[in-house]
Design a protein around this motif. Structure first.
Motif, PDB file in Angstrom:
ATOM      1  N   ASP A   1       1.026  -1.184   0.141  1.00  0.00           N
ATOM      2  CA  ASP A   1      -0.037  -0.048   0.048  1.00  0.00           C
ATOM      3  C   ASP A   1       1.040   1.230  -0.030  1.00  0.00           C
ATOM      4  O   ASP A   1       0.665   2.126  -0.682  1.00  0.00           O
ATOM      5  CB  ASP A   1      -1.054   0.039   1.232  1.00  0.00           C
ATOM      6  CG  ASP A   1      -1.909  -1.140   1.261  1.00  0.00           C
ATOM      7  OD1 ASP A   1      -2.228  -1.678   0.166  1.00  0.00           O
ATOM      8  OD2 ASP A   1      -2.452  -1.351   2.262  1.00  0.00           O
ATOM      9  N   GLU A   2       1.920   1.173   0.586  1.00  0.00           N
ATOM     10  CA  GLU A   2       2.742   2.318   0.990  1.00  0.00           C
ATOM     11  C   GLU A   2       3.364   2.531  -0.430  1.00  0.00           C
ATOM     12  O   GLU A   2       3.723   3.609  -0.957  1.00  0.00           O
ATOM     13  CB  GLU A   2       3.912   1.884   1.752  1.00  0.00           C
ATOM     14  CG  GLU A   2       4.708   2.574   2.416  1.00  0.00           C
ATOM     15  CD  GLU A   2       5.896   1.962   3.183  1.00  0.00           C
ATOM     16  OE1 GLU A   2       5.444   1.221   4.333  1.00  0.00           O
ATOM     17  OE2 GLU A   2       6.994   1.849   2.857  1.00  0.00           O
ATOM     18  N   ILE A   3       4.046   1.557  -1.273  1.00  0.00           N
ATOM     19  CA  ILE A   3       4.513   1.665  -2.526  1.00  0.00           C
ATOM     20  C   ILE A   3       3.507   2.168  -3.663  1.00  0.00           C
ATOM     21  O   ILE A   3       3.852   3.191  -4.354  1.00  0.00           O
ATOM     22  CB  ILE A   3       5.235   0.574  -3.062  1.00  0.00           C
ATOM     23  CG1 ILE A   3       6.529   0.080  -2.246  1.00  0.00           C
ATOM     24  CG2 ILE A   3       5.647   0.733  -4.542  1.00  0.00           C
ATOM     25  CD1 ILE A   3       7.646   1.074  -2.328  1.00  0.00           C
ATOM     26  N   MET A   4       2.427   1.846  -3.308  1.00  0.00           N
ATOM     27  CA  MET A   4       1.197   2.234  -4.225  1.00  0.00           C
ATOM     28  C   MET A   4       1.019   3.831  -4.293  1.00  0.00           C
ATOM     29  O   MET A   4       0.819   4.522  -4.991  1.00  0.00           O
ATOM     30  CB  MET A   4       0.015   1.660  -4.003  1.00  0.00           C
ATOM     31  CG  MET A   4      -0.103  -0.047  -4.756  1.00  0.00           C
ATOM     32  SD  MET A   4       0.653   0.179  -6.631  1.00  0.00           S
ATOM     33  CE  MET A   4      -0.579   1.668  -7.250  1.00  0.00           C
ATOM     34  N   GLU A   5       0.919   4.289  -2.860  1.00  0.00           N
ATOM     35  CA  GLU A   5       0.733   5.633  -2.542  1.00  0.00           C
ATOM     36  C   GLU A   5       1.763   6.373  -3.246  1.00  0.00           C
ATOM     37  O   GLU A   5       1.802   7.507  -3.590  1.00  0.00           O
ATOM     38  CB  GLU A   5       0.739   5.824  -0.930  1.00  0.00           C
ATOM     39  CG  GLU A   5      -0.677   5.792  -0.527  1.00  0.00           C
ATOM     40  CD  GLU A   5      -0.683   5.880   1.100  1.00  0.00           C
ATOM     41  OE1 GLU A   5       0.207   6.516   1.590  1.00  0.00           O
ATOM     42  OE2 GLU A   5      -1.362   5.009   1.695  1.00  0.00           O
ATOM     43  N   VAL A   6       3.188   5.851  -2.933  1.00  0.00           N
ATOM     44  CA  VAL A   6       4.231   6.759  -3.614  1.00  0.00           C
ATOM     45  C   VAL A   6       4.195   6.807  -5.016  1.00  0.00           C
ATOM     46  O   VAL A   6       4.036   7.933  -5.674  1.00  0.00           O
ATOM     47  CB  VAL A   6       5.399   6.072  -3.439  1.00  0.00           C
ATOM     48  CG1 VAL A   6       6.683   6.466  -4.310  1.00  0.00           C
ATOM     49  CG2 VAL A   6       5.951   5.889  -1.796  1.00  0.00           C
ATOM     50  N   LEU A   7       3.727   5.816  -5.674  1.00  0.00           N
ATOM     51  CA  LEU A   7       3.534   5.635  -7.256  1.00  0.00           C
ATOM     52  C   LEU A   7       2.423   6.791  -7.521  1.00  0.00           C
ATOM     53  O   LEU A   7       2.575   7.370  -8.576  1.00  0.00           O
ATOM     54  CB  LEU A   7       3.083   4.163  -7.774  1.00  0.00           C
ATOM     55  CG  LEU A   7       4.429   3.254  -7.474  1.00  0.00           C
ATOM     56  CD1 LEU A   7       4.020   1.868  -7.993  1.00  0.00           C
ATOM     57  CD2 LEU A   7       5.508   3.861  -8.678  1.00  0.00           C
ATOM     58  N   GLU A   8       1.229   6.450  -7.140  1.00  0.00           N
ATOM     59  CA  GLU A   8       0.178   7.241  -7.307  1.00  0.00           C
ATOM     60  C   GLU A   8       0.441   8.881  -7.111  1.00  0.00           C
ATOM     61  O   GLU A   8      -0.089   9.781  -7.828  1.00  0.00           O
ATOM     62  CB  GLU A   8      -1.138   7.124  -6.433  1.00  0.00           C
ATOM     63  CG  GLU A   8      -1.726   5.675  -6.965  1.00  0.00           C
ATOM     64  CD  GLU A   8      -3.102   5.376  -6.483  1.00  0.00           C
ATOM     65  OE1 GLU A   8      -3.934   6.279  -6.131  1.00  0.00           O
ATOM     66  OE2 GLU A   8      -3.500   4.361  -6.332  1.00  0.00           O
TER      67      GLU A   8
END
Ligand SMILES: Nc1ncnc2c1ncn2[C@@H]1O[C@H](COP(=O)(O)OP(=O)(O)OP(=O)(O)O)[C@@H](O)[C@H]1O
Ligand SMILES: [Mg+2]
Length: 227
Positions: free
Chosen positions: A178-185
């Motif tokens: 979830d953390e990485i997805m937040e960074v990417l988004e």
């Protein structure tokens, strides 16, 4: 913008042939966010490789801003890749003997950016993914999620217009995912990137505005009105 027309990819091994892509037509507008999903062996990674100019199609054309990538010489293709396209993979593909900062700098070497400027921009990119305190760490001295952040910084330090990610959260636990997805988004919104991501994760797919499903080399496209 990408325009794919009648893209096929046939792999041949001895007498066996695999039609990994079987007539793919697809348009991806600038700033679009697209998720690619589908069963294993369906052709997801192959499609991403075509978008990234990592491999050439057997037939059809892959146009990026009006240039057919299939028609470019290896040297020109390398140039397009190193200037315009950032990649993030499931296995972070960092160089184990280089620090986080040096790993990110490697993306700027082919562009002829001078050493001081490389260091400055690499530090800035690592700060933007929350790793400003880890510049000197080797990959082995970082957690999985942190290593993937370094890989994201490396993909984005050259300020590409396209970011391609092949199961970027596949090797991470749920909360890190979830953390990485937040960074990417966050980066997608901030930089107006065209962002194409392969994922098996249906939660992520439900959140994407457009989902391409690929089975046996053929695609279907679904618009997600609510996303
Ligand atoms: N270099 C290659 N040589 C021969 N066949 C290949 C090659 N690369 C891929 N294939 C075949 O092409 C098909 C599509 O492979 P691809 O890697 O695109 O699938 P995928 O959807 O990414 O699967 P996964 O979810 O397992 O990553 C598969 O049947 C695969 O075996
Ligand atoms: Mg794959």
């Amino acid at each position: 913008m990408y325009v794919l027309t009648g893209v096929t990819k046939r792999y041949t091994r001895g007498k066996d042939t695999v039609d990994a892509l079987d007539g793919v037509d697809l348009t991806i507008a600038d700033g679009d966010r697209l998720v690619i999903q589908g069963p294993t062996g369906g052709g997801k990674s192959t499609l991403l490789q075509m978008l990234g100019g990592l491999d050439k199609p057997s037939g059809g054309s892959v146009e990026l801003d009006g240039t057919d990538l299939a028609g470019l010489s290896e040297a020109r293709l390398t140039r397009v890749r190193s200037e315009s396209i950032g990649f993030v993979f499931q296995s972070f593909n960092l160089i184990p003997t280089l620090s986080a900062q040096e790993n990110v700098e490697t993306a700027l070497v082919p562009l002829g950016v001078k050493a001081g400027e490389r260091r400055r921009r690499a530090a800035e990119a690592l700060e933007s993914v929350g790793l400003g305190e880890r510049l000197g760490h080797l990959p082995a001295e970082l957690s999985g999620g942190q290593q993937q952040r370094v890989a994201i910084a490396r993909a984005l330090v050259k300020r590409p217009k396209v970011l391609l990610a092949d199961e970027p959260t596949g090797n991470l636990d749920e909360s890190t995912r979830d953390e990485i997805m937040e960074v990417l988004e966050g980066l997608w919104k901030e930089h107006g990137l065209t962002f194409v991501m392969v994922t098996h994760d249906s939660t992520l797919a439900r959140k994407a505005p457009r989902v391409v499903t690929i089975r046996k080399g053929r695609i279907t496209v679904k618009e997600n009105a609510g996303a």
